[in-house]
Write an enzyme that holds these catalytic residues in place. Structure first.
Site, PDB file in Angstrom:
ATOM      1  N   TYR A  58       0.834  -1.203   0.000  1.00 16.45           N
ATOM      2  CA  TYR A  58       0.000   0.000   0.000  1.00 16.45           C
ATOM      3  C   TYR A  58       0.872   1.258   0.000  1.00 16.45           C
ATOM      4  CZ  TYR A  58      -2.853   3.727   1.986  1.00 16.45           C
ATOM      5  OH  TYR A  58      -3.458   4.940   2.223  1.00 16.45           O
ATOM      6  N   ASP A 100     -10.368   9.927   5.233  1.00 14.31           N
ATOM      7  CA  ASP A 100      -9.054  10.558   5.397  1.00 14.31           C
ATOM      8  C   ASP A 100      -9.208  12.064   5.294  1.00 14.31           C
ATOM      9  OD1 ASP A 100      -6.445  11.439   5.321  1.00 14.31           O
ATOM     10  OD2 ASP A 100      -5.789  10.028   3.787  1.00 14.31           O
TER      11      ASP A 100
END
Lengths: 121, 121
Positions: free
Chosen positions: A13, A37
């Site tokens: 990731y 986020d």
């Protein structure tokens, strides 16, 4: 089946985030995954929205895993992300919390950080 | 009302854990709070259960905050906890995820770590 290697998924990731390729990051997520986020903002849902989120990050990005803790198919990890734009570097060290499915795809991500955490050099 | 100082609550929490006083730790939690340690285990619910959990920790405990990230009334933080029993030290560096109410009381705690993370010295 064998349990997925969650630590390896996290490393993949962070490498994908640094590549700047939104589709490559989104491919690590499950089709109907959610991304929040920072924590408290409206979540993005699904690979298209997730791809657009990461593809919208500007500048030259480097990432480094600092500390990862895995509990079954959930994990929390701190990392450093440096975004360089011209001569300026923007440095943040968030803590991400992720859940995963049996295949090791990310089913949710929540990023703990605040704009006031950012360091500009 | 003023937003609670979440970072201060976290510092108070780690100091209370080190004190070994289960009731003192539980007092930082809301009455109906939940505690899941490690993530994936059956949660403890309510101050009595939470007090018993912390009061059951044995040995001389020291704690140190490593990295904290606060997003509104949620936070994630890594810390080091060293439990000394005789000449042996058991060292773990979990990442805790907490939610808080408006008064700054902990409403939930989830501890990310695995027994294999423990270092014995």
């Amino acid at each position: 089946m064998t349990a997925p290697d969650i630590k390896a998924v996290i490393e993949n990731y962070l490498a994908a985030v640094a590549s700047g390729d939104g589709a490559a990051v989104a491919a690590l997520y499950a089709a109907d995954a959610t991304l929040e986020d920072p924590v408290g903002s409206e979540p993005h849902r699904g690979r298209d929205a997730i791809s657009a989120f990461y593809g919208g990050l500007q500048g030259e990005i480097t990432t480094e895993l600092l500390h990862a803790r895995v509990s079954g198919l959930e994990a929390a990890f701190s990392f450093r992300v440096v975004t360089k734009a011209g001569d300026t570097s923007y440095i943040v060290e968030p803590i991400d919390v992720m859940t995963f499915d049996d295949a090791g795809q990310i089913t949710s991500m929540r990023a703990f950080w605040a704009p006031t955490d950012m360091v500009v050099e």
